[in-house]
Design a protein around this motif. Structure first.
Motif: not given
Length: 154
Positions: A124, A143-147
């Motif tokens: 991250k 990019e995979d997830h957005v926090a």
């Protein structure tokens, strides 16, 4: 023309605590304005001390050295259920920036992960840290997830 430094890698040890602490401000510099940098730095003091003196199982601190002097580090964890290595932190000293130290550390992370049986490396970085995002993208990270964060008042 300056020659590139000769890089080596070694495991972190308790005596590296002051070096890791010296790089903590670089880790929090791109934090969003609503994060308190003093709080983040205090959390790093605790995290680094534990990582070097009482490490979690399947974790590692790797120190990159240029001509024998520490110039960068990474703190990583193995997640066997996900078969992935999580890079908690990676930082390079300002003096060594642009000399291949970050790439050298990520190569070491990849070797460490493959030894564990990893199928991926996860990390991250702050959305506000465009330079780091560009660096990781240039190495093939996607990019995979957005926090999303909702800050609760204390």
């Amino acid at each position: 023309m300056m020659s590139a430094p000769r890089l080596s890698l070694r495991p972190g040890e308790p005596g590296d605590l002051s070096f890791l602490r010296s790089l903590a401000p670089r880790l929090v510099a791109s934090a969003p304005p609503w994060r308190r940098q003093d709080d983040l730095l205090a959390e790093y003091d605790v995290l680094f001390a534990a990582a070097l003196t009482d490490p979690e199982p399947d974790s590692a601190v790797l120190i990159a050295c240029a001509d024998g002097q520490p110039v960068g580090f990474t703190l990583l964890y193995w997640h066997p259920h996900e078969r992935g290595v999580f890079v908690k932190d990676l930082a390079v000293s300002a003096d060594a920036e642009g000399q291949g130290v970050g790439r050298f550390l990520l190569d070491a992370v990849e070797r460490w992960g493959r030894h564990q049986g990893a199928v991926e490396i996860l990390l991250k970085t702050s959305w506000f840290n465009g330079r780091a995002r560009d660096f990781y993208t240039s190495l093939g990270f996607r990019e995979d997830h957005v926090a999303l964060v909702l800050r609760l008042e204390e």
